[in-house]
Design a protein around this motif. Sequence first.
Motif, PDB file in Angstrom:
ATOM      1  N   UNK A 192       0.810  -1.214   0.000  1.00 49.09           N
ATOM      2  CA  UNK A 192       0.000   0.000   0.000  1.00 49.09           C
ATOM      3  C   UNK A 192       0.840   1.259   0.000  1.00 49.09           C
ATOM      4  N   UNK A 193       2.040   1.209   0.520  1.00 46.93           N
ATOM      5  CA  UNK A 193       2.947   2.353   0.424  1.00 46.93           C
ATOM      6  C   UNK A 193       3.328   2.581  -1.038  1.00 46.93           C
ATOM      7  N   UNK A 194       3.575   1.499  -1.781  1.00 43.65           N
ATOM      8  CA  UNK A 194       3.854   1.611  -3.220  1.00 43.65           C
ATOM      9  C   UNK A 194       2.661   2.194  -3.972  1.00 43.65           C
ATOM     10  N   UNK A 195       1.467   1.707  -3.650  1.00 42.48           N
ATOM     11  CA  UNK A 195       0.257   2.197  -4.323  1.00 42.48           C
ATOM     12  C   UNK A 195       0.050   3.674  -4.032  1.00 42.48           C
ATOM     13  N   UNK A 196       0.224   4.071  -2.784  1.00 49.24           N
ATOM     14  CA  UNK A 196       0.056   5.473  -2.393  1.00 49.24           C
ATOM     15  C   UNK A 196       1.052   6.363  -3.125  1.00 49.24           C
ATOM     16  N   UNK A 197       2.300   5.922  -3.216  1.00 49.87           N
ATOM     17  CA  UNK A 197       3.331   6.712  -3.899  1.00 49.87           C
ATOM     18  C   UNK A 197       3.028   6.827  -5.397  1.00 49.87           C
ATOM     19  N   UNK A 198       2.577   5.739  -6.016  1.00 46.02           N
ATOM     20  CA  UNK A 198       2.257   5.773  -7.445  1.00 46.02           C
ATOM     21  C   UNK A 198       1.098   6.721  -7.715  1.00 46.02           C
ATOM     22  N   UNK A 199       0.095   6.699  -6.862  1.00 42.86           N
ATOM     23  CA  UNK A 199      -1.060   7.584  -7.031  1.00 42.86           C
ATOM     24  C   UNK A 199      -0.649   9.037  -6.857  1.00 42.86           C
ATOM     25  N   UNK A 200       0.210   9.316  -5.882  1.00 39.08           N
ATOM     26  CA  UNK A 200       0.676  10.685  -5.658  1.00 39.08           C
ATOM     27  C   UNK A 200       1.501  11.169  -6.847  1.00 39.08           C
ATOM     28  N   UNK A 201       2.350  10.304  -7.382  1.00 41.93           N
ATOM     29  CA  UNK A 201       3.201  10.653  -8.519  1.00 41.93           C
ATOM     30  C   UNK A 201       2.356  10.937  -9.766  1.00 41.93           C
ATOM     31  N   UNK A 202       1.296  10.177  -9.938  1.00 48.45           N
ATOM     32  CA  UNK A 202       0.440  10.342 -11.112  1.00 48.45           C
ATOM     33  C   UNK A 202      -0.609  11.435 -10.914  1.00 48.45           C
ATOM     34  N   UNK A 203      -0.579  12.039  -9.758  1.00 46.32           N
ATOM     35  CA  UNK A 203      -1.555  13.071  -9.408  1.00 46.32           C
ATOM     36  C   UNK A 203      -2.980  12.542  -9.523  1.00 46.32           C
ATOM     37  N   UNK A 204      -3.140  11.268  -9.220  1.00 45.71           N
ATOM     38  CA  UNK A 204      -4.468  10.661  -9.180  1.00 45.71           C
ATOM     39  C   UNK A 204      -5.109  11.030  -7.844  1.00 45.71           C
ATOM     40  N   UNK A 205      -6.283  10.514  -7.609  1.00 42.00           N
ATOM     41  CA  UNK A 205      -6.923  10.746  -6.315  1.00 42.00           C
ATOM     42  C   UNK A 205      -5.983  10.231  -5.231  1.00 42.00           C
ATOM     43  N   UNK A 206      -5.709  11.034  -4.212  1.00 44.83           N
ATOM     44  CA  UNK A 206      -4.759  10.604  -3.181  1.00 44.83           C
ATOM     45  C   UNK A 206      -5.174   9.296  -2.504  1.00 44.83           C
ATOM     46  N   UNK A 207      -4.219   8.437  -2.342  1.00 42.58           N
ATOM     47  CA  UNK A 207      -4.415   7.190  -1.617  1.00 42.58           C
ATOM     48  C   UNK A 207      -3.627   7.328  -0.321  1.00 42.58           C
ATOM     49  N   UNK A 208      -4.290   7.244   0.816  1.00 45.04           N
ATOM     50  CA  UNK A 208      -3.560   7.418   2.070  1.00 45.04           C
ATOM     51  C   UNK A 208      -2.550   6.296   2.298  1.00 45.04           C
ATOM     52  N   UNK A 209      -1.515   6.636   3.051  1.00 47.97           N
ATOM     53  CA  UNK A 209      -0.559   5.609   3.468  1.00 47.97           C
ATOM     54  C   UNK A 209      -1.235   4.718   4.490  1.00 47.97           C
ATOM     55  N   UNK A 210      -0.840   3.460   4.559  1.00 53.02           N
ATOM     56  CA  UNK A 210      -1.430   2.587   5.575  1.00 53.02           C
ATOM     57  C   UNK A 210      -1.059   3.083   6.973  1.00 53.02           C
ATOM     58  N   UNK A 211      -1.930   2.892   7.940  1.00 54.60           N
ATOM     59  CA  UNK A 211      -1.637   3.359   9.296  1.00 54.60           C
ATOM     60  C   UNK A 211      -0.430   2.622   9.888  1.00 54.60           C
ATOM     61  N   UNK A 212       0.515   3.375  10.397  1.00 53.01           N
ATOM     62  CA  UNK A 212       1.744   2.795  10.949  1.00 53.01           C
ATOM     63  C   UNK A 212       1.496   1.984  12.214  1.00 53.01           C
ATOM     64  N   UNK A 213       0.466   2.352  12.954  1.00 53.35           N
ATOM     65  CA  UNK A 213       0.233   1.705  14.246  1.00 53.35           C
ATOM     66  C   UNK A 213      -0.762   0.549  14.169  1.00 53.35           C
ATOM     67  N   UNK A 214      -1.195   0.184  12.974  1.00 51.16           N
ATOM     68  CA  UNK A 214      -2.202  -0.869  12.829  1.00 51.16           C
ATOM     69  C   UNK A 214      -1.553  -2.243  12.844  1.00 51.16           C
ATOM     70  N   UNK A 215      -2.140  -3.137  13.616  1.00 50.67           N
ATOM     71  CA  UNK A 215      -1.768  -4.539  13.558  1.00 50.67           C
ATOM     72  C   UNK A 215      -2.448  -5.182  12.359  1.00 50.67           C
TER      73      UNK A 215
END
Length: 130
Positions: free
Chosen positions: A46-69
Motif C-alpha cells: 500500500x505504500x507503493x500504491x500510495x506513492x504511485x497515485x501521488x506521482x500520477x496526481x491521481x486521487x490521493x491514496x492514504x498511506x497505511x496506518x503505521x500503528x495498525x496490527x
Amino acid sequence: MATLLEEANGHPWESVRSALAGAEGQPHPRIAALASHLTATKRAYWTLISAAAAHAEAIPVPHPPDDAGLTRLMEWEVAAARALPESALGLMVTHSGQTVTVSDLLRLNARHTAWHAGQIAALARRERSA
C-alpha cells in the motif's frame, strides 16, 4: 479487487481471520511470524500504491496506518481498495524488481494473503508438545 482482498482477509471459512481464529491455546510460534510478515508486506504494497497515485496526481491514496496490527490493517486495506478509482488500477509500480500495475499488485496481495492463511491454518491444527 476489494472483494478479493476482503475474502482473503476475512471470509468465515478460508481467510487469515478464520485461520487465526482456529489457533487455540498456545499457538505455534510460526503463526506470529506469519502474521508479522503479512502486516509488513501489506503495508509495503500500500505504500507503493500510495506513492504511485501521488506521482500520477491521481486521487490521493492514504498511506497505511503505521500503528495498525494485522486485523486493523486488513480492514483498512479493503476500505482503501474500495476507494481506489478505476484509473489507479492501471498505474505502474515496481515491486521486487518488476514493474507491475496496481491491479497486478492487489491480486498478488490477495494470493499472498491466501497462501499464508493456509499456512496459518495448518499450523493452528498442529498439537504443541511441551
